[in-house]
Design a protein around this motif. Structure first.
Motif, PDB file in Angstrom:
ATOM      1  N   ALA A 779     -66.247  79.219  84.228  1.00 39.81           N
ATOM      2  CA  ALA A 779     -67.133  78.936  85.177  1.00 39.81           C
ATOM      3  C   ALA A 779     -66.547  79.901  86.631  1.00 39.81           C
ATOM      4  N   ALA A 780     -65.106  79.969  86.749  1.00 37.81           N
ATOM      5  CA  ALA A 780     -64.725  80.537  87.818  1.00 37.81           C
ATOM      6  C   ALA A 780     -64.802  82.279  87.672  1.00 37.81           C
ATOM      7  N   GLY A 781     -64.696  82.435  86.294  1.00 37.16           N
ATOM      8  CA  GLY A 781     -64.665  83.857  85.937  1.00 37.16           C
ATOM      9  C   GLY A 781     -63.421  84.512  86.096  1.00 37.16           C
ATOM     10  N   LYS A 782     -62.398  83.721  86.183  1.00 39.70           N
ATOM     11  CA  LYS A 782     -60.857  84.422  86.424  1.00 39.70           C
ATOM     12  C   LYS A 782     -59.903  83.236  85.787  1.00 39.70           C
ATOM     13  N   GLU A 783     -58.783  83.587  85.560  1.00 36.95           N
ATOM     14  CA  GLU A 783     -57.558  82.830  84.934  1.00 36.95           C
ATOM     15  C   GLU A 783     -57.058  81.869  85.928  1.00 36.95           C
ATOM     16  N   VAL A 784     -57.090  80.627  85.657  1.00 36.52           N
ATOM     17  CA  VAL A 784     -56.659  79.437  86.580  1.00 36.52           C
ATOM     18  C   VAL A 784     -55.420  78.890  85.914  1.00 36.52           C
ATOM     19  N   PRO A 785     -54.128  78.935  86.623  1.00 38.21           N
ATOM     20  CA  PRO A 785     -52.973  78.246  85.947  1.00 38.21           C
ATOM     21  C   PRO A 785     -53.260  77.051  85.341  1.00 38.21           C
TER      22      PRO A 785
END
Length: 939
Positions: A779-785
């Motif tokens: 959903a964010a379109g990026k890597e979340v830790p």
């Protein structure tokens, strides 16, 4: 909030005064490369290893709480299997002295243990009538064999065959085929309990001992079937009869009815050997070679027999034939000797000698040295170990006593204990001797012969001791010389109690002659020496209406309390001997009492199991406490406090608070009645003596004891005990036949199952979090830790599935099946998926396959009907077959490599051997030629 009263915990410091317990059996063990020198014996919950030559204790194998009931050394001599009263078995390493393996399977005491020839399997028999075979290498139970109706008395593996023979108190001897795990033969020729059993003559003879004086001898003939030589041995024994897979119940009946359709062996009675003892057999055993057979009953005589080997039997037969022919020739020259010459059973099993021990024998072990010398160790009833040597090559073999271990304990129960005023020396006295022990080293420093002692005290100055006896005498001993200085006839009956006066100038005694006598110390001139010696003289007497059981002075010496046989305690003024108070309320006689340091309280302990706390000013009863489950035998206050200790016939020692009327702690350790205890003058040590022949020292630690925590721990222990006593879980599809699972449900197996459940819960949570995390990242379109679980982080950032495997690996091998058995089915699908994943990667294949097969066995119905698991099972089928065959290939390759190396080494040795032989032959040749030359020269 007010402060709660703090108590200090008393903890067990040592066990001493015990040479060996009579409950278990003695066994020779190999230690420091020597056999026949070191002997292992049970010592309450521990196992002591004694050096029989020096009489020293060389090793203590520490137990937990339960008493040792059985010992069995492994064939390699490196391990010792120890069976306990609660049915557990621990295997100790004799080099390190630590227990590596624990087996829990029996519900009652282990009565018999035996290793197979290689030491890979261990069989145990118990009072719960079950026989269990354990895999020592894999540290797990193989199977349980049910069939006996009473306690199992002996279990024996056969060396050549995969068979087991067991005997029991149900009069039966059962033969078990371990390939098919069923009883294929039952010997019913005994009328009473079979107490012992031994295999002799290369396992072609079985000898059984029962409650009479006969040793019954049975011939065993093994049925050989012609088989394909390439077929494995296990298959041969499995298929050694056409109906090997028949119903076990039919088999039992067949064998009981002595049907001609014998299976693996025939067993027929050939006769009996008569023992000299008239009572039951206690132990019947052979040495390691099977050449010597020995047995003993409930008396002090060990009977030793020699079993002839086949060659010796053949030689004897030839001699007998020659004699028979000679006789026949003398009778008539023409006639041939009629009838076949045979050896009688008494000629094949010959009596060697009888060994008479100094007391009743409880068990023995023997070892035959290569030189033909027989070493025998006897464990006696009265706390003694005796070892004998027997030279079998002598014309008339006579047993010579090599050593006797006695110094470390009394021959009978210790009835009185006392501490010296400096807290260093401990006095213990029994029916035959008085011993003085050093508290710090626990060594016996003086032993003095005495009459049956009932009470004792150290004379002020700690140089002499006084002992009151059953015959009414007072015996005064000097500790420096260890000699009896004086004997006085004090009472007409037993001297039940003795108490030192607070001014230390005299003492008071109470006896069965209804008298209380007052004594003073005095110095008298000795006829033999110039110096004066200590003596005692009677100064006053108080006549009463009943037998006196206990006497105690108040600390200010104003009052004297006297306990009488009429269940009362009478208090008198010491100076005038006038009556002051009568303390009545106990239903049975008061056996012990003590007065607190300030003279405010008197506590009385009675045979009615109660302790009553009274005020000494008015004689009012402050509180009555139900103290023990049996008679209260001894009671004493701790110095400068209102805390007191009681000892009971229920094997327990308890500490109480006389101000708050609370039970503080229970000191558990003794296995039988506690007769007496003594507190050191500074209150730091408690020493107790019991019917189990042991003396125990308890030490006051600096650890505070909180009553609420103590009660909580007690409740937990009770819960754990109740869990272990619950009904065992039933395995689906398993019939109540002759075999069953080896393990049993314990608190450890429940905890292991809980750990597995927690690990699977964590795995599920982490998988759900990972799914969520992926959705968030998308959903964010990026890597979340991703948040790391602290537990997984502690294990080195491993994956949740690896964590489940780690937990699995930590479950003890012997507890794996039982842990899986109590695991709910809801966790099984996840486990199967994880197994598939790990087996595919080749991790812990053996462990996971074992768990997988067990889960499939117990949850077969639910797994096969679950559509979700069809693909998982299919995948498992492929991965397990491939991985197991890989493991088998590796194992086969390694085996082949080892065998090749073995052959290479053997070939080298043979070359060396032949080279040596050739050299010797050449040397002989040279010498012979030299000799011949010399002879020729002379001629």
């Amino acid at each position: 909030m007010g402060l709660t009263r703090q108590y200090l915990r008393y903890a067990p410091a040592a066990l001493f005064g015990l040479v060996a317990s009579a409950r278990g059996n003695a066994a020779f063990v190999a230690l420091r490369g020597e056999r026949g020198r070191y002997v292992a014996v049970p010592a309450c919950e521990h196992v002591f290893v004694w050096d029989a030559r020096k009489g020293e204790k060389v090793l203590i194998l520490k137990g937990l709480k339960q008493e040792v009931s059985c010992l069995c050394p492994s064939p390699d001599g490196l391990h010792l299997a120890v069976g306990y009263e609660d049915g557990s078995i621990r295997i100790f390493n004799l080099l390190s002295g630590e227990a590596n393996v624990t087996f829990n399977g029996h519900k009652a005491a282990v009565t018999a243990l035996h290793y197979d020839q290689l030491g890979g399997r261990l069989v145990s028999g118990s009072k719960d009538t079950d026989v269990i075979v354990w895999d020592v290498i894999n540290e797990s139970g193989l199977y349980r064999l049910k069939g006996h109706k009473d306690a199992v008395t002996q279990v024996l593996f056969l060396k050549e065959k995969n068979l087991l023979v067991t005997s029991g108190k149900d009069t039966l001897v059962k033969w078990w085929d371990l390939d098919t795990q069923h009883c294929f033969k039952t010997l019913v020729g005994h009328r009473t309990e079979v107490w012992g059993m031994a295999l002799v003559s290369e396992e072609k003879r079985l000898i059984t001992g029962t409650a009479d004086s006969e040793l019954r001898v049975w011939d065993i003939s093994y049925i050989q079937e012609v088989k394909d030589p390439d077929e494995p041995e296990s298959k041969k024994s499995k298929g050694s009869s056409p109906g090997a897979e028949k119903n076990t119940e039919e088999d039992e009946t067949v064998e009981l009815d002595e049907c001609p359709e014998e299976r693996l062996l025939k067993c027929s009675k050939v006769g009996s050997i008569m023992r000299e003892g008239r009572d039951r057999i206690v132990t019947l055993a052979t040495d390691g070679t099977g050449k010597i057979l020995a047995c003993h009953g409930t008396d002090a005589v060990l009977e030793v027999f020699s079993v002839l080997s086949e060659e010796e039997v053949q030689k004897k037969l030839e001699k007998k034939m020659k004699k028979a022919k000679k006789k026949a020739k003398q009778k008539s020259e023409e006639e041939e000797p009629e009838g076949k010459v045979e050896l009688s059973l008494q000629e094949e099993i010959q009596r060697v000698t009888n060994i008479r021990a100094s007391a009743k024998i409880k068990s023995f072990d023997m070892i035959l040295s290569p030189k033909g010398e027989l070493k025998i160790v006897l464990l006696l009833q009265n706390n003694i170990i005796e070892s004998y040597t027997l030279n079998l090559s002598a014309q008339v073999p006579q047993a010579i006593r090599a050593s006797k271990i006695t110094i470390g304990g009394h021959r009978s129960d210790v009835r009185t204990l006392a501490f010296s005023s400096d807290n260093i020396a401990i006095l213990s006295a029994a029916a035959e001797s008085v011993k003085i022990w050093n508290r710090s080293t626990l060594q016996c420093i003086r032993t003095m012969d005495c009459e049956y002692a009932l009470c004792s005290l150290f004379v002020p100055g700690d140089r002499q001791v006084i002992v009151g006896t059953k015959t009414g005498k007072l015996q005064l001993y000097d500790l420096a010389s260890g000699s009896l200085m004086e004997t006085l006839n004090a009472h007409d009956g037993a001297v039940w109690s003795i108490a030192l006066s607070p001014d230390q100038r005299g003492f008071v005694t109470g006896g069965a002659d209804k008298c209380v006598k007052f004594w003073e110390f005095e110095l008298v001139k000795d006829e033999s020496s110039i110096q004066k010696r200590l003596s005692m003289k009677q100064v006053r007497i108080l006549q009463l209406d009943e037998d006196v059981l206990c006497v105690r002075y108040s600390p200010n010496e104003k009052l004297l309390a006297v306990s009488l046989l009429d269940c009362t305690v009478k208090v008198f003024y010491t100076d005038t001997l006038k009556f002051f108070l009568s303390l009545y309320g106990h239903k049975l006689p008061v056996l012990c009492m003590d007065i607190s340091y300030d003279g405010a309280l008197i506590a009385t302990g009675s045979a009615d199991r109660n302790v009553k706390i009274w005020g000494l000013d008015f004689g009012d009863c402050h509180r009555s406490l139900f103290a023990h489950d049996d008679s209260v035998m001894y009671l004493q206050f701790v110095a400068k406090s209102h805390l007191f200790f009681t000892a009971g016939k229920d094997n327990k020692i308890k500490q109480w608070d006389a101000d708050k009327f609370e039970h503080i702690q229970t000191l558990e350790g003794h296995h039988q009645e506690v007769w007496c205890l003594a507190l050191s003058p500074n209150g730091d040590y408690v020493v107790s003596a019991s019917h189990d022949k042991s003396l125990r020292l308890w030490e006051r630690t600096r650890e505070p004891l909180v009553l609420e925590e103590e009660r909580e721990m007690q409740r937990e222990a009770e819960y754990e005990e109740s869990v272990a006593k619950e009904e065992q879980p039933v395995v689906a599809g398993e019939t109540q036949g002759e075999t069953g699972l080896a393990g049993k449900k314990t608190i450890e197996t429940i905890k292991a199952a809980e750990r597995i459940m927690e690990a699977i819960e964590l795995y599920r949570e982490e998988m759900a979090k990972l799914k969520e995390h992926k959705a968030i990242c998308k959903a964010a379109g990026k890597e979340v830790p991703f948040p790391v679980n602290p537990i997984l982080h502690a294990y080195g950032n491993i994956t949740p599935s690896e964590y489940v495997l780690e937990v699995f690996k930590k479950v003890k091998s012997s507890e794996l099946e039982e842990s899986l058995l109590v695991l709910p089915f809801s966790y099984v699908p996840d486990l199967l998926r994880l197994f598939n994943e790990h087996i595919h990667l080749g991790a812990e294949v053996e462990l996971l396959c074992r768990a997988l097969l067990f889960l499939l066995k117990i949850h077969f119905g639910q797994i096969t009907t679950n559509q979700m698991l069809v693909t998982v099972i299919e995948n498992l089928k492929k991965t397990t077959i491939s991985r197991v065959s890989e493991a088998r290939d590796v194992l086969g390759f390694n085996m082949a490599g080892l065998q090749y190396l073995k052959r290479e080494i053997e070939a080298k040795d043979e070359v060396m051997f032949f080279a040596d032989a050739t050299d010797r032959f050449e040397e002989k040749k040279r010498k012979r030629k030299k000799k011949e030359k010399m002879i020729l020269a002379v001629v």
